[in-house]
Design an enzyme around this catalytic site. Sequence first.
Site, PDB file in Angstrom:
ATOM      1  N   GLU A   1       0.823  -1.216   0.000  1.00 49.53           N
ATOM      2  CA  GLU A   1       0.000   0.000   0.000  1.00 49.53           C
ATOM      3  C   GLU A   1       0.852   1.258   0.000  1.00 49.53           C
ATOM      4  OE1 GLU A   1      -2.976  -0.226  -0.810  1.00 49.53           O
ATOM      5  OE2 GLU A   1      -3.091  -2.394  -0.542  1.00 49.53           O
TER       6      GLU A   1
ATOM      7  N   HIS B   1       1.521   2.133  -3.533  1.00 50.17           N
ATOM      8  CA  HIS B   1       0.429   2.950  -4.075  1.00 50.17           C
ATOM      9  C   HIS B   1       0.539   4.382  -3.543  1.00 50.17           C
ATOM     10  CE1 HIS B   1      -1.888   0.040  -6.264  1.00 50.17           C
ATOM     11  NE2 HIS B   1      -2.191  -0.712  -5.210  1.00 50.17           N
TER      12      HIS B   1
END
Length: 764
Positions: free
Chosen positions: A555, A558
């Site tokens: 994550e 991202h």
Amino acid sequence: MARIGQRALQALLLTSSNLSSHSFTPSRVVTASPVPVLATAFARSFHVLASATSNSNVDTSKDTKMCINTDSSDNPLLKDWKDQPFLLPPFTAISPSHFPPAFTVGMKQHLSDLQAIIDEPADPTFENTIATYDRAGSILSKVSSVFSNFCSSLNTDELKEIQKELVPVLSRHSSSTYTLPGLFEKIKVVYDKRSDDDAGLNPEQIRLVERLYLDFTRQGAHFSPEQKAEYADIKAKLASLCTEFAQNVMKDEETFELVLTKDDLKGCPTSLVEAAKQAAQEREKGDDEYVITLSRSLVEPFLTYSSRRDLRQKVWEEWSRRGELSEDRANLPLALEMLKLRKKQAEMHGCKSFAEYQCMDMMAKTPGNVMELLENVWERAKITANKERKALEEYCNEIGDDLGEGGIEPWDWRYYAEQVRIAKYDFDESVFKPYLSLEKVTEAVMAVSNKLYGLKYVKRDDIDSYHPDVDTYEVYKTTEDGTESLQSVFIHDNFARKFKSSGAWMSEYRGQTKNLGDGVDPMEGIPIISNNNNFAKSAGPTLLSFDDATTLFHEMGHGHHGMMSDATYARLAGTNVLTDFVELPSQLMEHWLEQPEVLKEYARHYETNEPVPDEMLEKFKAAKSFNQGFETIEYTSCALLDMAFHQIEDYDNFDIAKFEKEELERLGMPKGIIMRHRPAHFQHLFASSHYAAGYYVYLWAEVLDADVFAAFKETGDIFDKETAERCKKYIYSSGNTEAPDELFRLFRGRDPKIEFMLEKKGLI
């Protein structure tokens, strides 16, 4: 992806603002006291929107019921946020009832902005049409971003009802913005002249024109008035079905609980026992009771360590039937209706199937290219998985565990795989977990971020967020003159809780842009990025499995994509890229976690601060590829079924459950393994349309990320400055300013090679 105006709304409706970890390597809040929302004729006070779109052939009031007070004087969503640090949303002041009136104002302003483009008397140019469009709808962007994130991170019962009411309204608004008379025609004028010398456009501006033109055509701007109305109806219905599907899964996960005693947790590590106790306390159970919920952070460890086969089976059966646990929340009929509507969408665009329609705007281009990759990996993984199952069954025979005629069942695989891992490699992951506290893994990911890309994270404990567990950081970059400048604001929401969606994802409260317009605070161009995880919170330090730690790194990849964005225009910024490229930045970041130099420095025992022993690291490395066949089959079966579902050309008398069974039999699904996401809870496919006929993108991106990381390894330094700078420029900062295949070639000097991915998985 949370974008200015049109993109923010489109993202909200697709829920693509939430870039989720599929968890293959292991797929969103405390507010002020809520004010009741009156469920009365919303349409009566929605005349502003209806009249503004009266010429668009779309009845935007069609799905509305609530009565809305559009007075902005006491609505925090409509106030100036200049008193908030970094212009953050005023989280603690926001209640669910604030959203409907804020959306009404935001949609009205958005339509007004677009009408101004249409009414501009001068000939259409890039500046008065394209750049202005990119800035349109600032209020709607702010409201949509907060709403989307709240619906994922604190979707209370009150907000769920509002969400159901608003989603079709927002969908119709979105449809109306693509069909406003005169708007597409102006965009087409600029599009047709984009490469002319006298247009004077640079490559990024040409890319923006082309992407906006494609956006409009894929949303039916070229349809007849009757087709536009039909397409709007389809989109509105899909939006409602997706919302209902997701809420059903969330309710199933909230409702189920397996109450246990401590004796029932035999074999479970201390960290899991403590997490089960924490879950029991949150549900106000007795002092001697423990709870396993359907949170993945509890289910998978329980299936891995519990020696009680009967309890493993009970948990697995409930887990695998999410979306089917109650007749009132039956998701398969919803999924079938969505498949039919998507097929109709595709037909209106001249495509035989929804898979064909989706792939047209992907790197893959065609379903055939997708299937070639999936089938290549599938056949290799089947061989590996069958060997793994044989090893598990041989181990059971050796220790005298009689599994009956069925042999290894799905609720057995993780448990015996862990036992074989210990026996064969002398590696027990539960002994590794004390070295992977959430605190140290967070420190590690931020240190890697700093060493690779020069980002510095400063925690701000004084900033109130939407839940006490949420952390907020300032993120700085070092400029060429040695000074620091603000790069982003980063919000880290790590724990599972009630009203929060399962899984892990990245989202935006504000996207990066340089196209702000006159008089706008430059802070509006600084991104606000959020990472959400669902780790099981413990009373003491939260200890992560290696898979959980990998998810945190994923994550953050991202997050980097949003934080380091350096595009001029919002439509091209950050994660606003083709779906089979968007997982490259996230999966690339995972590689650094497993590097010895990172683990030696940051994998430290939560009690003694001693580094992880070299012997344990060697055993970890040796055991790392074990069970890769199982994991690859779990994922790839989902991707294959996704493509199969969306390539069907006739859904008459179609039975999803029957098709699932027959298709897996045809594929030769290895015994003892099921799809990681069965259809009734496959949220990538049915909680939005963003990953529909697109779940393959994780594997596609694995080809890319393995190749990119190989470039670092080829230098002999995984933190090589020159390679990191190229990676930052072409992978993380460029957004959609150039085609993704060209960005890869600019980084690597050639097209990607599959061999690096196959080697990583142990499939060659």
